[in-house]
Design an enzyme around this catalytic site. Sequence first.
Site, PDB file in Angstrom:
ATOM      1  N   ARG A 197       0.792  -1.220   0.067  1.00  0.00           N
ATOM      2  CA  ARG A 197      -0.079   0.056  -0.029  1.00  0.00           C
ATOM      3  C   ARG A 197       0.961   1.225   0.145  1.00  0.00           C
ATOM      4  NH1 ARG A 197      -3.566  -2.626  -1.519  1.00  0.00           N
ATOM      5  NH2 ARG A 197      -5.793  -3.207  -0.443  1.00  0.00           N
ATOM      6  N   HIS A 210      -1.629   0.656  -9.683  1.00  0.00           N
ATOM      7  CA  HIS A 210      -2.447  -0.012  -8.653  1.00  0.00           C
ATOM      8  C   HIS A 210      -3.176  -1.102  -9.528  1.00  0.00           C
ATOM      9  CE1 HIS A 210      -3.989  -0.340  -4.252  1.00  0.00           C
ATOM     10  NE2 HIS A 210      -3.993  -1.485  -4.789  1.00  0.00           N
TER      11      HIS A 210
END
Length: 303
Positions: free
Chosen positions: A218, A266
Site C-alpha cells: 500500500r 495499482h
Amino acid sequence: MALLFLSTRERAPVWHRILTEAGEEMVDGEAAVTDPAAITEIACWTPPADLGRYPNLRAVISVGAGVDHLPPLPPGVVLSRTLSAGIDAMVRDWVMMAVLMLHRDLPAYLQQARQGLWKARPVREAASRRIGILGMGRIGRLVADSLTTLGFDVAGQSRSGAGGPGSTLFRASETEAFLARSDLLVCLLPLTEETRGILGARTFAMLPRGAGLIHAGRGGHLRMTDLREALDGGQLSGAVLDVTDPEPLPADHWLWSDPRVIVTPHVAAQTNPVEGAQHALAVIRALRAGHAVPGRVDRERGY
Ligand code: GLV
C-alpha cells in the site's frame, strides 16, 4: 436476507447470476434497497456512509484482498477479505515482472533506448540475486515459490506466515539479517499501524548498497522522501511501484519521470467477478452454518 452489492457495474450481472443460481438474493446498489433490515451482507470496496442503516448486517466483504481502507464496523459485524486464486496469481505475475525488470536492468536499458545507446551491462545469474519478501501470507508464499523455481535465492520475513520449500523464513526479530541479504526487497505486507511507513530510511539503510525495491503493498508503507533520498544517494538503485501515496499519483509527481522508477497504477491484481461472487457465497453459507468465515479479518491485527 440479502447481500447488498456495491461494486463496479461490469461485475454486477456476474454476481447477480451466481448468487441467484445459488438461491441467494442480491440487491444491486443502495438506491435499490427497499428494506434495510433485509440486508445481511454488504460486498464493497467503498462501504456505505451509514452502516447503522442496516440493523441485521452480519458481514462486510471487501471485494479486494486489502481491508485497510474500511472503517471500524459495528460490533458483531464480521469483516472478510476476498480470497481468490486469481488475485494471488495476478500479484505473483506482477511481482515476477518487477523482479525480472530490476534483475535484468530494464530501467537503465529504457533510459539507454531513449538515447539510442547500444551498450551492454553485466548480466547476473538469478542464483546470485538475493530476494527478500516482506509478508509471507498466501501471496508471499506463492511469489517465493515462483521465484525459487526461476533460481533466485529467496527469503521471506513474516510475523505469522510460513516459509515455503526452497525459501528461508526470517522472524520479525530478525529484520537486520533479513534486510542485509535482500538485493531486491519485495513488499507484500498489509497496511497496519505497525507497518505504516516501514519502507523508509531505516529499512533502506539496512539493505545492501544499490538494492532494488518492489512494492505491491500500500502507498502508506512507503515514505516518498526517503525513497528519493535513497535513490539519489545510491543506497537504492531502482524501484518498481504499483502503489503510491497519494493515489492517483498527480501527473507532475517526480516518480513518473524518474528513470530509476517504474510506476504502475495499482493494477497488480483485479478481482475476477466469478471468484469474488463465489467468495461472497462462501461467506454467506459459513455465516448461516455457524462455520469459520473464509477470509475473516482480525481487526486488531489488521489482516
Ligand atoms: C488491491 O489492492 C486489493 O486489495 O485487492
